[in-house]
Design an enzyme around this catalytic site. Structure first.
Site, PDB file in Angstrom:
ATOM      1  CG  ASP A  73      57.371  39.985  48.608  1.00  0.00           C
ATOM      2  OD1 ASP A  73      57.596  38.988  47.910  1.00  0.00           O
ATOM      3  OD2 ASP A  73      56.921  39.908  49.763  1.00  0.00           O
ATOM      4  CG  HIS A 129      48.570  38.147  51.663  1.00  0.00           C
ATOM      5  ND1 HIS A 129      49.258  37.147  52.318  1.00  0.00           N
ATOM      6  CD2 HIS A 129      49.339  39.267  51.767  1.00  0.00           C
ATOM      7  CE1 HIS A 129      50.386  37.643  52.797  1.00  0.00           C
ATOM      8  NE2 HIS A 129      50.472  38.922  52.463  1.00  0.00           N
ATOM      9  CB  CYS A 165      59.408  39.611  52.416  1.00  0.00           C
ATOM     10  SG  CYS A 165      57.722  39.443  53.057  1.00  0.00           S
ATOM     11  CE  LYS A 199      57.217  36.554  49.883  1.00  0.00           C
ATOM     12  NZ  LYS A 199      56.375  37.385  50.755  1.00  0.00           N
ATOM     13  CG  ASP A 222      53.218  39.392  50.630  1.00  0.00           C
ATOM     14  OD1 ASP A 222      53.617  38.299  51.042  1.00  0.00           O
ATOM     15  OD2 ASP A 222      52.983  40.363  51.365  1.00  0.00           O
ATOM     16  CG  HIS A 243      49.786  43.850  52.254  1.00  0.00           C
ATOM     17  ND1 HIS A 243      49.466  43.644  53.579  1.00  0.00           N
ATOM     18  CD2 HIS A 243      50.717  42.911  51.952  1.00  0.00           C
ATOM     19  CE1 HIS A 243      50.180  42.637  54.053  1.00  0.00           C
ATOM     20  NE2 HIS A 243      50.945  42.162  53.090  1.00  0.00           N
TER      21      HIS A 243
HETATM   22  C1  VGL Z   1      56.090  42.360  53.882  1.00  0.00           C
HETATM   23  C2  VGL Z   1      55.142  43.290  55.738  1.00  0.00           C
HETATM   24  C3  VGL Z   1      53.993  42.572  55.543  1.00  0.00           C
HETATM   25  C4  VGL Z   1      57.266  42.267  52.965  1.00  0.00           C
HETATM   26  C5  VGL Z   1      54.954  41.626  53.676  1.00  0.00           C
HETATM   27  O1  VGL Z   1      57.096  41.964  51.771  1.00  0.00           O
HETATM   28  O2  VGL Z   1      58.381  42.503  53.450  1.00  0.00           O
HETATM   29  N1  VGL Z   1      56.174  43.173  54.916  1.00  0.00           N
HETATM   30  N2  VGL Z   1      53.918  41.726  54.519  1.00  0.00           N
END
Ligand code: VGL
Length: 186
Positions: A10, A50, A129, A88, A48, A63
């Protein structure tokens, strides 16, 4: 040395300073990860990814909405040698913290079919993550290393970072320094 893979969790614009869910000093991992890549033959990453509406955004600011600039890799990150990006958090009811929850490909199958047995984990964020991915990697039977210099924590609560490192170690993850990552001439 082909049994080792680097995994980049990420490293996306929204998790960097100025982003929607900025990880403090998250940008500092980029040069470290670029350097680490020179020591690996196999490099994988997660994003990430979404949908615009998901229960995940009840907990976090919006985000890494798929296809947006915030979900993209930063320009500074070397991406040319990334073999595959695992997406993911793609549903509207899951958090998708672990890269092993990726929906576009089977991460375990991909690693095992290449003969990867050791996974070196880097990226953002240590307390979400990175932690979830590293602990899942141990569960799936990989020798799992988290490179301390190559990760940063959100620290919603002070102490979250230390707790995350302790949880990972308790689960069997090795926490190592950049200098301890074996070198390998490509
Ligand atoms: C993450 C908080 C919310 C991460 C993702 O990538 O660690 N942290 N979503």
């Amino acid at each position: 040395m082909k049994n080792r893979a680097l995994f980049i969790v990420d490293v996306q614009n929204d998790f960097l300073p100025g982003g929607a869910l900025a990880v403090p000093r998250g940008d500092e991992v980029i040069p470290v990860i670029n350097e680490l890549q020179k020591r690996f033959e196999w490099i994988f990453a997660s994003k990430d990814w979404h949908p615009a509406a998901t229960v995940h955004f009840d907990k976090w600011p919006v985000h890494c909405v798929r296809g947006t600039k915030g979900a993209a890799f930063p320009d500074e990150l070397h991406v040319r040698r990334i073999e595959k990006v695992f997406l993911k958090g793609t549903g509207n009811t899951d958090d998708g913290y672990s890269a092993f929850e990726a929906t576009n490909d089977d991460l375990v199958f991909r690693l095992k079919s290449l003969g990867v047995t050791q996974l070196f984990v880097s990226g953002l964020a240590t307390d979400y993550c990175v932690k979830a991915t590293a602990i899942d990697a141990v569960r799936h039977g990989f020798d799992t290393f988290v490179v301390r210099d190559a990760v940063r924590a959100v620290n919603v609560h002070p102490g979250d970072e230390a707790e995350a490192f302790a949880e990972m170690e308790a689960a069997g993850v090795y926490i190592i320094d950049f200098d301890q990552v074996p070198n390998h001439d490509l």
